[in-house]
Design a protein around this motif. Structure first.
Motif, PDB file in Angstrom:
ATOM      1  N   THR A   1       0.833  -1.205   0.000  1.00 55.14           N
ATOM      2  CA  THR A   1       0.000   0.000   0.000  1.00 55.14           C
ATOM      3  C   THR A   1       0.866   1.252   0.000  1.00 55.14           C
ATOM      4  O   THR A   1       0.588   2.225  -0.712  1.00 55.14           O
TER       5      THR A   1
ATOM      6  N   SER B   1       2.192   1.883  -3.418  1.00 58.11           N
ATOM      7  CA  SER B   1       1.211   1.953  -4.498  1.00 58.11           C
ATOM      8  C   SER B   1       1.338   3.269  -5.269  1.00 58.11           C
ATOM      9  O   SER B   1       1.506   4.345  -4.683  1.00 58.11           O
ATOM     10  N   ARG B   2       1.227   3.187  -6.579  1.00 62.93           N
ATOM     11  CA  ARG B   2       1.393   4.360  -7.436  1.00 62.93           C
ATOM     12  C   ARG B   2       0.072   5.046  -7.775  1.00 62.93           C
ATOM     13  O   ARG B   2       0.058   6.119  -8.353  1.00 62.93           O
ATOM     14  N   THR B   3      -1.050   4.406  -7.433  1.00 61.30           N
ATOM     15  CA  THR B   3      -2.347   4.986  -7.775  1.00 61.30           C
ATOM     16  C   THR B   3      -3.257   4.962  -6.559  1.00 61.30           C
ATOM     17  O   THR B   3      -3.132   4.110  -5.668  1.00 61.30           O
ATOM     18  N   SER B   4      -4.186   5.914  -6.511  1.00 60.62           N
ATOM     19  CA  SER B   4      -5.156   5.948  -5.416  1.00 60.62           C
ATOM     20  C   SER B   4      -6.077   4.736  -5.480  1.00 60.62           C
ATOM     21  O   SER B   4      -6.497   4.197  -4.447  1.00 60.62           O
ATOM     22  N   TRP B   5      -6.391   4.296  -6.707  1.00 56.60           N
ATOM     23  CA  TRP B   5      -7.242   3.107  -6.858  1.00 56.60           C
ATOM     24  C   TRP B   5      -6.558   1.887  -6.258  1.00 56.60           C
ATOM     25  O   TRP B   5      -7.167   1.100  -5.539  1.00 56.60           O
TER      26      TRP B   5
ATOM     27  N   ARG C   1      -4.246   1.857  -3.925  1.00 56.00           N
ATOM     28  CA  ARG C   1      -4.184   1.983  -2.466  1.00 56.00           C
ATOM     29  C   ARG C   1      -5.512   1.614  -1.819  1.00 56.00           C
ATOM     30  O   ARG C   1      -5.551   0.916  -0.813  1.00 56.00           O
ATOM     31  N   ARG C   2      -6.616   2.100  -2.397  1.00 56.07           N
ATOM     32  CA  ARG C   2      -7.936   1.789  -1.827  1.00 56.07           C
ATOM     33  C   ARG C   2      -8.219   0.290  -1.863  1.00 56.07           C
ATOM     34  O   ARG C   2      -8.756  -0.282  -0.905  1.00 56.07           O
TER      35      ARG C   2
ATOM     36  N   GLU D   1      -5.996  -1.353   0.760  1.00 51.99           N
ATOM     37  CA  GLU D   1      -6.466  -1.007   2.103  1.00 51.99           C
ATOM     38  C   GLU D   1      -7.730  -1.795   2.445  1.00 51.99           C
ATOM     39  O   GLU D   1      -7.923  -2.236   3.584  1.00 51.99           O
TER      40      GLU D   1
END
Length: 284
Positions: free
Chosen positions: A74, A77-81, A83-84, A87
């Motif tokens: 996490t 991670s290179r993108t918010s998608w 990471r979500r 998570e």
């Protein structure tokens, strides 16, 4: 194990009676033979409870490492998608770990209760036989060294006779699969395919290939979808239909999964294909 030994004695007693050489001990064994099914049924509850505790303990011990690995991914991670998504998976694992910890003492106590009740019933049964038949059921005099029993080595599990990772079948079907084969009896096999995708109709030629390789064996087929980025995975039985197609039935309930682990033993987990924790579609 004791029930298996008793069944062997019953078969010997049947042969002795058929040949006209039965003894009083053989007659007593045959008189007690109907109890075998009752004992086998009575031990199912304690065994299921114990193996359930062991399976949950293995899962609980594995979760912290998996959660830590997801946490590291996490952070990278290179993108918010991505990471979500990570998570969310981490939160589900943490919730599962908390659930296992919260119910651990209760499950252990329930397993102990079932085992104690089974042992108590056996003690009562032994006492009744001793009083009814004048038998001494003790294993030996105090201080005497008893002969080792086959069950002293622990439960017996089927032999894992074949592991191929990855498996390259000699057909035109090209799938990323692991193949494992257990011999559960002289003429019986359990075959498990494992992959990172749900079982599909393209497994049919592979099933028939295994049947061709083992014409003298009765073969039971299973499939495992290994944990991956899109699924928590599952086990399923595979059935060959009359028209040659293969259908699956997922093992969704805890007793069925416990029975599977109980039948195949530690090698089911120890030799399994590792989970695929890689991200997809722009993830980390």
């Amino acid at each position: 194990m004791y029930i298996t030994v008793f069944e062997e004695h019953v078969r010997l007693a049947v042969d002795a009676r058929a040949s006209g050489h039965a003894t009083a001990d053989d007659d007593l064994t045959l008189a007690l033979a109907p109890l075998r099914r009752l004992l086998a049924k009575a031990q199912e509850g304690p065994l299921t409870a114990v193996y359930g505790v062991l399976t949950d303990a293995y899962e609980q011990a594995e979760l912290p490492g998996r959660i830590a690995g997801l946490g590291e991914r996490t952070r990278r991670s290179r993108t918010s998608w991505g990471r979500r998504r990570l998570e969310g998976r981490s939160a589900r694992m943490e919730a599962r770990s908390a659930e296992l910890e919260a119910t651990r003492a209760e499950r252990i106590a329930e397993a102990q209760r079932r085992v104690a009740a089974f042992v108590s019933d056996l003690d009562i049964t032994i006492a009744l036989f001793e009083n009814s038949f004048g038998l001494e059921c003790a294993l030996g005099t105090p201080g005497a060294q008893a002969a080792p029993h086959p069950s002293d080595a622990g439960p017996s599990f089927p032999e894992l006779i074949r592991v191929e990772e990855p498996w390259t079948p000699s057909t035109e079907v090209h799938l990323d699969l692991q193949l494992r084969v257990w011999r559960t009896a002289p003429d019986r096999l359990v075959v498990m395919f494992a992959g990172y995708e749900p079982a599909g109709h393209n497994l049919a030629p592979l099933v028939h290939q295994i049947l061709t390789e083992h014409p003298d064996d009765s073969v039971e087929f299973l499939y495992e979808e290994v944990t991956n980025a899109l699924s928590m995975g599952y086990y399923a039985t595979l059935t060959v239909e009359d028209d040659g197609t293969v259908t699956e039935s997922r093992l969704n309930d805890a007793p069925a999964l416990t029975t599977l682990h109980q039948r195949l033993g530690p090698s089911l987990v120890e030799t399994g294909r590792p989970a695929d924790e890689r991200g997809v579609y722009g993830g980390p």
